[in-house]
Design a protein around this motif. Sequence first.
Motif, PDB file in Angstrom:
ATOM      1  N   ALA A 226       0.824  -1.204   0.000  1.00  0.00           N
ATOM      2  CA  ALA A 226       0.000   0.000   0.000  1.00  0.00           C
ATOM      3  C   ALA A 226       0.860   1.258   0.000  1.00  0.00           C
ATOM      4  O   ALA A 226       0.494   2.262  -0.594  1.00  0.00           O
ATOM      5  CB  ALA A 226      -0.940  -0.014   1.191  1.00  0.00           C
ATOM      6  N   MET A 227       1.990   1.210   0.672  1.00  0.00           N
ATOM      7  CA  MET A 227       2.880   2.364   0.707  1.00  0.00           C
ATOM      8  C   MET A 227       3.385   2.715  -0.688  1.00  0.00           C
ATOM      9  O   MET A 227       3.552   3.873  -1.018  1.00  0.00           O
ATOM     10  CB  MET A 227       4.072   2.089   1.619  1.00  0.00           C
ATOM     11  CG  MET A 227       3.713   2.087   3.082  1.00  0.00           C
ATOM     12  SD  MET A 227       5.059   1.633   4.204  1.00  0.00           S
ATOM     13  CE  MET A 227       6.534   2.176   3.403  1.00  0.00           C
ATOM     14  N   TYR A 228       3.633   1.739  -1.511  1.00  0.00           N
ATOM     15  CA  TYR A 228       4.222   1.976  -2.828  1.00  0.00           C
ATOM     16  C   TYR A 228       3.201   2.100  -3.940  1.00  0.00           C
ATOM     17  O   TYR A 228       3.467   2.719  -4.950  1.00  0.00           O
ATOM     18  CB  TYR A 228       5.202   0.857  -3.168  1.00  0.00           C
ATOM     19  CG  TYR A 228       6.427   0.883  -2.285  1.00  0.00           C
ATOM     20  CD1 TYR A 228       7.396   1.848  -2.451  1.00  0.00           C
ATOM     21  CD2 TYR A 228       6.584  -0.041  -1.266  1.00  0.00           C
ATOM     22  CE1 TYR A 228       8.510   1.900  -1.634  1.00  0.00           C
ATOM     23  CE2 TYR A 228       7.695  -0.006  -0.445  1.00  0.00           C
ATOM     24  CZ  TYR A 228       8.648   0.960  -0.636  1.00  0.00           C
ATOM     25  OH  TYR A 228       9.748   1.005   0.168  1.00  0.00           O
ATOM     26  N   TYR A 229       2.040   1.524  -3.802  1.00  0.00           N
ATOM     27  CA  TYR A 229       1.090   1.457  -4.909  1.00  0.00           C
ATOM     28  C   TYR A 229      -0.167   2.280  -4.717  1.00  0.00           C
ATOM     29  O   TYR A 229      -1.065   2.234  -5.521  1.00  0.00           O
ATOM     30  CB  TYR A 229       0.719  -0.006  -5.182  1.00  0.00           C
ATOM     31  CG  TYR A 229       1.901  -0.813  -5.608  1.00  0.00           C
ATOM     32  CD1 TYR A 229       2.442  -1.772  -4.770  1.00  0.00           C
ATOM     33  CD2 TYR A 229       2.509  -0.600  -6.836  1.00  0.00           C
ATOM     34  CE1 TYR A 229       3.551  -2.508  -5.140  1.00  0.00           C
ATOM     35  CE2 TYR A 229       3.620  -1.334  -7.209  1.00  0.00           C
ATOM     36  CZ  TYR A 229       4.135  -2.283  -6.364  1.00  0.00           C
ATOM     37  OH  TYR A 229       5.230  -3.001  -6.733  1.00  0.00           O
ATOM     38  N   ASP A 230      -0.270   3.068  -3.664  1.00  0.00           N
ATOM     39  CA  ASP A 230      -1.446   3.886  -3.432  1.00  0.00           C
ATOM     40  C   ASP A 230      -1.368   5.121  -4.325  1.00  0.00           C
ATOM     41  O   ASP A 230      -0.637   6.063  -4.041  1.00  0.00           O
ATOM     42  CB  ASP A 230      -1.539   4.287  -1.961  1.00  0.00           C
ATOM     43  CG  ASP A 230      -2.840   4.995  -1.639  1.00  0.00           C
ATOM     44  OD1 ASP A 230      -3.646   5.210  -2.576  1.00  0.00           O
ATOM     45  OD2 ASP A 230      -3.053   5.313  -0.477  1.00  0.00           O
ATOM     46  N   THR A 231      -2.115   5.117  -5.417  1.00  0.00           N
ATOM     47  CA  THR A 231      -2.072   6.225  -6.376  1.00  0.00           C
ATOM     48  C   THR A 231      -3.165   7.245  -6.123  1.00  0.00           C
ATOM     49  O   THR A 231      -3.297   8.200  -6.874  1.00  0.00           O
ATOM     50  CB  THR A 231      -2.206   5.695  -7.811  1.00  0.00           C
ATOM     51  OG1 THR A 231      -3.441   4.975  -7.905  1.00  0.00           O
ATOM     52  CG2 THR A 231      -1.052   4.796  -8.183  1.00  0.00           C
ATOM     53  N   ASN A 232      -3.957   7.081  -5.084  1.00  0.00           N
ATOM     54  CA  ASN A 232      -5.067   7.986  -4.812  1.00  0.00           C
ATOM     55  C   ASN A 232      -4.661   9.184  -3.967  1.00  0.00           C
ATOM     56  O   ASN A 232      -5.490  10.026  -3.673  1.00  0.00           O
ATOM     57  CB  ASN A 232      -6.206   7.224  -4.109  1.00  0.00           C
ATOM     58  CG  ASN A 232      -6.802   6.184  -5.014  1.00  0.00           C
ATOM     59  OD1 ASN A 232      -6.929   6.391  -6.206  1.00  0.00           O
ATOM     60  ND2 ASN A 232      -7.157   5.043  -4.447  1.00  0.00           N
ATOM     61  N   LYS A 233      -3.430   9.267  -3.562  1.00  0.00           N
ATOM     62  CA  LYS A 233      -3.001  10.362  -2.688  1.00  0.00           C
ATOM     63  C   LYS A 233      -2.030  11.282  -3.412  1.00  0.00           C
ATOM     64  O   LYS A 233      -1.051  10.843  -3.975  1.00  0.00           O
ATOM     65  CB  LYS A 233      -2.333   9.813  -1.429  1.00  0.00           C
ATOM     66  CG  LYS A 233      -3.290   9.061  -0.536  1.00  0.00           C
ATOM     67  CD  LYS A 233      -2.612   8.622   0.725  1.00  0.00           C
ATOM     68  CE  LYS A 233      -3.589   7.869   1.601  1.00  0.00           C
ATOM     69  NZ  LYS A 233      -2.988   7.451   2.850  1.00  0.00           N
ATOM     70  N   GLY A 234      -2.310  12.558  -3.363  1.00  0.00           N
ATOM     71  CA  GLY A 234      -1.376  13.549  -3.876  1.00  0.00           C
ATOM     72  C   GLY A 234      -1.348  13.663  -5.388  1.00  0.00           C
ATOM     73  O   GLY A 234      -1.943  12.892  -6.117  1.00  0.00           O
ATOM     74  N   LYS A 235      -0.617  14.654  -5.828  1.00  0.00           N
ATOM     75  CA  LYS A 235      -0.430  14.931  -7.247  1.00  0.00           C
ATOM     76  C   LYS A 235       0.521  13.902  -7.842  1.00  0.00           C
ATOM     77  O   LYS A 235       1.534  13.567  -7.234  1.00  0.00           O
ATOM     78  CB  LYS A 235       0.150  16.337  -7.390  1.00  0.00           C
ATOM     79  CG  LYS A 235       0.342  16.791  -8.793  1.00  0.00           C
ATOM     80  CD  LYS A 235       0.905  18.200  -8.837  1.00  0.00           C
ATOM     81  CE  LYS A 235       1.243  18.571 -10.256  1.00  0.00           C
ATOM     82  NZ  LYS A 235       1.961  19.825 -10.332  1.00  0.00           N
TER      83      LYS A 235
END
Length: 80
Positions: free
Chosen positions: A5-14
């Motif tokens: 989750a730390m590396y693949y969470d694309t829903n946070k930030g620009k």
Amino acid sequence: MTREAMYYDTNKGKPYIVFEDKNLDFTQKEVRIFDRLIEQGFSLLEIARRMRRNRLEVLLLYLDRVEKEIVDPVYKLTKY
């Protein structure tokens, strides 16, 4: 939070755009010139100089042409 989750969470930030400060658009003429210079054995540094392009831009074009099997994968970043 799991490691994935730390590396693949694309829903946070620009999103981060790799090399967004580089000009990665090449004309068909520039690509033909690049292919010809590679075929003649010029190093990537010399090709960048002759094409008046950043060496990273030329390296990425080289990698693209190798991936498409258009040029042989003989990496020549420095002179011998």
